[in-house]
Motif scaffolding. Structure first.
Motif, PDB file in Angstrom:
ATOM      1  N   ARG A  21      50.430  34.925  41.664  1.00  0.00           N
ATOM      2  CA  ARG A  21      50.268  36.045  42.600  1.00  0.00           C
ATOM      3  C   ARG A  21      49.620  37.260  41.940  1.00  0.00           C
ATOM      4  O   ARG A  21      50.086  38.391  42.080  1.00  0.00           O
ATOM      5  N   ARG A  22      48.533  37.023  41.226  1.00  0.00           N
ATOM      6  CA  ARG A  22      47.825  38.092  40.523  1.00  0.00           C
ATOM      7  C   ARG A  22      46.920  38.876  41.465  1.00  0.00           C
ATOM      8  O   ARG A  22      46.430  38.358  42.461  1.00  0.00           O
ATOM      9  N   SER A  23      46.680  40.124  41.114  1.00  0.00           N
ATOM     10  CA  SER A  23      45.737  40.985  41.828  1.00  0.00           C
ATOM     11  C   SER A  23      44.708  41.473  40.824  1.00  0.00           C
ATOM     12  O   SER A  23      45.027  41.688  39.654  1.00  0.00           O
ATOM     13  N   GLY A  24      43.467  41.635  41.270  1.00  0.00           N
ATOM     14  CA  GLY A  24      42.427  42.137  40.379  1.00  0.00           C
ATOM     15  C   GLY A  24      41.074  41.564  40.724  1.00  0.00           C
ATOM     16  O   GLY A  24      40.843  41.083  41.837  1.00  0.00           O
ATOM     17  N   VAL A  25      40.189  41.610  39.756  1.00  0.00           N
ATOM     18  CA  VAL A  25      38.810  41.163  39.923  1.00  0.00           C
ATOM     19  C   VAL A  25      38.510  40.108  38.875  1.00  0.00           C
ATOM     20  O   VAL A  25      38.863  40.259  37.707  1.00  0.00           O
ATOM     21  N   LEU A  26      37.844  39.038  39.303  1.00  0.00           N
ATOM     22  CA  LEU A  26      37.407  37.973  38.408  1.00  0.00           C
ATOM     23  C   LEU A  26      35.899  37.874  38.534  1.00  0.00           C
ATOM     24  O   LEU A  26      35.377  37.745  39.638  1.00  0.00           O
ATOM     25  N   GLU A  27      35.205  37.978  37.412  1.00  0.00           N
ATOM     26  CA  GLU A  27      33.751  37.832  37.401  1.00  0.00           C
ATOM     27  C   GLU A  27      33.398  36.519  36.727  1.00  0.00           C
ATOM     28  O   GLU A  27      33.837  36.251  35.613  1.00  0.00           O
ATOM     29  N   GLY A  46      38.093  39.076  48.703  1.00  0.00           N
ATOM     30  CA  GLY A  46      36.680  39.416  48.719  1.00  0.00           C
ATOM     31  C   GLY A  46      35.910  38.568  47.731  1.00  0.00           C
ATOM     32  O   GLY A  46      36.453  38.110  46.729  1.00  0.00           O
ATOM     33  N   ALA A  47      34.646  38.328  48.049  1.00  0.00           N
ATOM     34  CA  ALA A  47      33.769  37.559  47.166  1.00  0.00           C
ATOM     35  C   ALA A  47      32.347  38.053  47.344  1.00  0.00           C
ATOM     36  O   ALA A  47      31.957  38.445  48.446  1.00  0.00           O
ATOM     37  N   SER A  48      31.576  38.038  46.251  1.00  0.00           N
ATOM     38  CA  SER A  48      30.165  38.423  46.357  1.00  0.00           C
ATOM     39  C   SER A  48      29.339  37.749  45.271  1.00  0.00           C
ATOM     40  O   SER A  48      29.826  37.486  44.179  1.00  0.00           O
ATOM     41  N   ILE A  49      28.106  37.428  45.639  1.00  0.00           N
ATOM     42  CA  ILE A  49      27.086  36.943  44.710  1.00  0.00           C
ATOM     43  C   ILE A  49      25.877  37.838  44.951  1.00  0.00           C
ATOM     44  O   ILE A  49      25.335  37.836  46.061  1.00  0.00           O
ATOM     45  N   LEU A  50      25.517  38.616  43.939  1.00  0.00           N
ATOM     46  CA  LEU A  50      24.440  39.597  44.077  1.00  0.00           C
ATOM     47  C   LEU A  50      24.724  40.463  45.299  1.00  0.00           C
ATOM     48  O   LEU A  50      25.722  41.150  45.319  1.00  0.00           O
ATOM     49  N   ASP A  51      23.898  40.421  46.345  1.00  0.00           N
ATOM     50  CA  ASP A  51      24.148  41.246  47.531  1.00  0.00           C
ATOM     51  C   ASP A  51      24.723  40.438  48.694  1.00  0.00           C
ATOM     52  O   ASP A  51      24.777  40.890  49.819  1.00  0.00           O
ATOM     53  N   TRP A  52      25.198  39.235  48.416  1.00  0.00           N
ATOM     54  CA  TRP A  52      25.773  38.347  49.427  1.00  0.00           C
ATOM     55  C   TRP A  52      27.282  38.511  49.383  1.00  0.00           C
ATOM     56  O   TRP A  52      27.914  38.255  48.367  1.00  0.00           O
ATOM     57  N   GLU A  53      27.895  38.931  50.486  1.00  0.00           N
ATOM     58  CA  GLU A  53      29.331  39.217  50.537  1.00  0.00           C
ATOM     59  C   GLU A  53      30.071  38.234  51.438  1.00  0.00           C
ATOM     60  O   GLU A  53      29.483  37.680  52.355  1.00  0.00           O
ATOM     61  N   GLY A  54      31.353  38.067  51.191  1.00  0.00           N
ATOM     62  CA  GLY A  54      32.216  37.319  52.088  1.00  0.00           C
ATOM     63  C   GLY A  54      32.472  35.890  51.666  1.00  0.00           C
ATOM     64  O   GLY A  54      32.065  35.448  50.587  1.00  0.00           O
ATOM     65  N   PRO A  55      33.155  35.141  52.540  1.00  0.00           N
ATOM     66  CA  PRO A  55      33.532  33.765  52.227  1.00  0.00           C
ATOM     67  C   PRO A  55      32.330  32.865  51.920  1.00  0.00           C
ATOM     68  O   PRO A  55      32.430  31.962  51.092  1.00  0.00           O
ATOM     69  N   ASP A  56      31.195  33.108  52.574  1.00  0.00           N
ATOM     70  CA  ASP A  56      30.011  32.280  52.316  1.00  0.00           C
ATOM     71  C   ASP A  56      29.576  32.378  50.858  1.00  0.00           C
ATOM     72  O   ASP A  56      29.092  31.407  50.288  1.00  0.00           O
ATOM     73  N   ALA A  57      29.748  33.546  50.251  1.00  0.00           N
ATOM     74  CA  ALA A  57      29.388  33.711  48.838  1.00  0.00           C
ATOM     75  C   ALA A  57      30.272  32.826  47.963  1.00  0.00           C
ATOM     76  O   ALA A  57      29.785  32.158  47.050  1.00  0.00           O
TER      77      ALA A  57
END
Length: 83
Positions: A21-27, A46-57
């Motif tokens: 149950r961790r919170s934070g950011v993973l790159e 949340g998720a992002s690849i470059l300027d692509w945001e959301g579940p699709d990323a």
């Protein structure tokens, strides 16, 4: 936390974040492709690849990349000190 995803696959890292149950950011980086995941209490919020945001990323990122991959948590997850 930082490391090569050859030692621990991305799917296992995601399972650990969820189970603890961790919170934070993973790159995560595979070649030139960067994936940023944001977690709250083990859930991907949340998720992002470059300027692509959301579940699709997230779903577009290879979970078992053939190229060299690495992961780091530059801004978390952080634990609260125990009293």
């Amino acid at each position: 936390m930082e490391g090569d995803l050859k030692a621990i696959p991305l799917t296992e890292v995601l399972e650990l974040v969820h189970a603890h149950r961790r919170s934070g950011v993973l790159e995560v980086r595979t070649g030139p492709l960067p994936l940023t995941l944001r977690f709250a209490l083990g859930e991907v919020v949340g998720a992002s690849i470059l300027d692509w945001e959301g579940p699709d990323a997230l779903f577009a990122f290879p979970l078992h990349p053939e190229e060299e991959s690495s992961a780091s948590c530059p801004r978390g997850p952080r634990r609260r000190p125990r009293p």
